[in-house]
Design a protein around this motif. Sequence first.
Motif, PDB file in Angstrom:
ATOM      1  N   SER A  30      54.307  23.082 -67.577  1.00  0.00           N
ATOM      2  CA  SER A  30      53.446  24.253 -67.710  1.00  0.00           C
ATOM      3  C   SER A  30      52.372  24.173 -66.647  1.00  0.00           C
ATOM      4  O   SER A  30      51.950  23.078 -66.255  1.00  0.00           O
ATOM      5  CB  SER A  30      52.788  24.299 -69.094  1.00  0.00           C
ATOM      6  N   ARG A  50      53.988  37.497 -60.773  1.00  0.00           N
ATOM      7  CA  ARG A  50      54.873  38.135 -61.746  1.00  0.00           C
ATOM      8  C   ARG A  50      56.331  38.078 -61.298  1.00  0.00           C
ATOM      9  O   ARG A  50      57.234  37.951 -62.134  1.00  0.00           O
ATOM     10  CB  ARG A  50      54.441  39.588 -61.978  1.00  0.00           C
ATOM     11  N   SER A  52      57.731  35.698 -60.037  1.00  0.00           N
ATOM     12  CA  SER A  52      58.208  34.366 -60.416  1.00  0.00           C
ATOM     13  C   SER A  52      58.162  34.143 -61.922  1.00  0.00           C
ATOM     14  O   SER A  52      58.414  33.029 -62.386  1.00  0.00           O
ATOM     15  CB  SER A  52      57.352  33.300 -59.720  1.00  0.00           C
ATOM     16  N   ILE A  54      55.477  34.234 -63.795  1.00  0.00           N
ATOM     17  CA  ILE A  54      54.204  33.655 -64.229  1.00  0.00           C
ATOM     18  C   ILE A  54      53.365  34.742 -64.875  1.00  0.00           C
ATOM     19  O   ILE A  54      53.231  35.854 -64.345  1.00  0.00           O
ATOM     20  CB  ILE A  54      53.472  32.998 -63.043  1.00  0.00           C
ATOM     21  N   GLU A  55      52.784  34.443 -66.040  1.00  0.00           N
ATOM     22  CA  GLU A  55      52.005  35.420 -66.786  1.00  0.00           C
ATOM     23  C   GLU A  55      50.583  35.525 -66.244  1.00  0.00           C
ATOM     24  O   GLU A  55      49.956  34.509 -65.911  1.00  0.00           O
ATOM     25  CB  GLU A  55      51.944  35.035 -68.265  1.00  0.00           C
ATOM     26  N   TYR A  75      46.104  32.598 -64.934  1.00  0.00           N
ATOM     27  CA  TYR A  75      47.561  32.705 -65.067  1.00  0.00           C
ATOM     28  C   TYR A  75      48.110  31.533 -65.875  1.00  0.00           C
ATOM     29  O   TYR A  75      47.455  30.496 -66.058  1.00  0.00           O
ATOM     30  CB  TYR A  75      48.219  32.725 -63.675  1.00  0.00           C
ATOM     31  N   GLY A  77      52.184  29.645 -66.539  1.00  0.00           N
ATOM     32  CA  GLY A  77      53.611  29.641 -66.262  1.00  0.00           C
ATOM     33  C   GLY A  77      54.321  28.470 -66.901  1.00  0.00           C
ATOM     34  O   GLY A  77      53.707  27.429 -67.162  1.00  0.00           O
ATOM     35  N   LEU A  84      57.467  25.914 -60.259  1.00  0.00           N
ATOM     36  CA  LEU A  84      56.120  26.425 -60.524  1.00  0.00           C
ATOM     37  C   LEU A  84      55.202  26.187 -59.328  1.00  0.00           C
ATOM     38  O   LEU A  84      54.415  27.064 -58.941  1.00  0.00           O
ATOM     39  CB  LEU A  84      55.532  25.762 -61.772  1.00  0.00           C
ATOM     40  N   SER A  87      56.057  28.626 -56.585  1.00  0.00           N
ATOM     41  CA  SER A  87      55.596  29.971 -56.925  1.00  0.00           C
ATOM     42  C   SER A  87      54.095  30.101 -56.726  1.00  0.00           C
ATOM     43  O   SER A  87      53.600  31.120 -56.231  1.00  0.00           O
ATOM     44  CB  SER A  87      55.962  30.298 -58.375  1.00  0.00           C
TER      45      SER A  87
END
Length: 240
Positions: A30, A50, A52, A54-55, A75, A77, A84, A87
């Motif tokens: 994470s 986004r 990728s 990822i929030e 963010y 992810g 990660l 990204s």
Amino acid sequence: LQVTVAGVAVKPGLALGSWAAFSGSDASASVMGDIVLLESEVNLVISKLRASGIEITALHNHLLNETPHVLYIHYLGHGSAAELAKSFRAALAVSKTPLGAPAAPAPAPASPPAFVKTIEDTLGRKGQLNGGVLAFGIPRAEAITEDGMTLSGAQGAAESINFQETSSGKVATAGDFMLKAEEVNPVISALEEHNIQVTALHSHMLTEEPRLFFMHFWATGSAESVAQGIKAALSHVATK
């Protein structure tokens, strides 16, 4: 970024550091953090994150009346650590964030500046001095979870309080308090009583437990007066 607030040149460690905190394993990791951006960069970076998966958990200011105006994307992810990281780097690449090796740090002074002892003695805690910024990460008393994972102080689950000396010999302070609802207004009152400005109040996460609010602040003054204000605010916060 070369950012000033009321004539104070803000050091990166005071309020301008983009960061990413990883946890988990290589295969299942994470990442969470925030990215400091100019207005013109915000949606380019959001689109990359986004794409990728990822929030985006927040977008807002942390400072007031800064020049130039900067915004902060928070963010979260999940995925392989390598993907990660790629990204995150791709998102930084569409901003003006320098991606080369950092410049060598200036040699540390033989002894810390005088403001360090004053602040540490007032708060009764030891901070970390790096790049001219004295930083404190004070964890909350209770465990904080987001998306079911327990967060560490490095992942933003702490009261983040920073100090730097100004060219006029005063001290500037910035950072954020991580607060439960019942702590918000007592902390505001304590800060106001000590002439510390509240610059933002908002969320950084989406599914955190317990529910939390992040209060950003700014002040300049003598090391003792600024530290006394922060100490008064911390007295209303449940910390370890």
